[in-house]
Design a protein around this motif. Structure first.
Motif: not given
Length: 172
Positions: A49-52, A105-107, A138-139
């Motif tokens: 899952k993306a890092t937020i 953000g979204s990584l 956090e994701c």
């Protein structure tokens, strides 16, 4: 029989390599009494899952923290009192940044990025020891807590979720 042992061995090697894909600091040594540029390397998300969000705890003895803003991310700092007073450019400093938070953000998991802050390492930090910066990543619906600090005599490589750290060198 050997075929099964080789397969199990390959699985163990591949399985443990994922454990080493944790958040690290690019520069892993710094002199006490100096300015340190911390570059936190984020190599993956949480379970695909993306890092937020990324939160880093600032240890005692690290002062004058200035995080670098990241386009597309909200930057916040949490301030508090230090355990003692430190000297910075001839002035007493008794409080400052205790945590840096990047969020919003979204990584994506398949990409890599870096999160940066600058700080002063006080001269009274213990030379020869490691200083750790616990991080919570956090994701979407998940989190990885890179917060483990080895106990005295414990091998850092044995930790499942080690906090990134730096070795403290003598003042130059």
């Amino acid at each position: 029989m050997n075929k099964y042992l080789l397969s199990a061995g390959a699985f163990l090697v591949l399985g443990t390599s994922a454990a080493f894909a944790h958040i690290t600091l690019e520069t892993q040594e710094a002199a006490v009494g100096s300015t340190y540029k911390a570059i936190l390397r984020v190599p993956h998300g949480c379970d695909g899952k993306a890092t937020i969000a990324l939160r880093v705890q600032i240890p005692e003895g690290v002062i004058a923290v200035k995080p670098m803003p990241k386009p597309g991310w909200t930057l916040q700092v949490k301030k508090g009192k230090y355990d003692k007073s430190y000297q910075l450019y001839g002035q007493a400093v008794t409080d400052g940044v205790k945590e840096v938070d990047w969020s919003g953000g979204s990584l994506p998991d398949e990409f890599y990025d870096e999160f940066v802050f600058r700080a002063t390492l006080t001269a009274d930090l213990p030379v020869g020891q490691k200083l750790y910066f616990p991080v919570v990543q956090e994701c979407d619906g998940a989190a990885d807590r890179w917060i483990e600090i080895p106990a005295a005599g414990q091998d850092e490589d044995a930790l499942e979720s080690p906090a990134p750290g730096i070795k403290l060198l003598p003042k130059k």
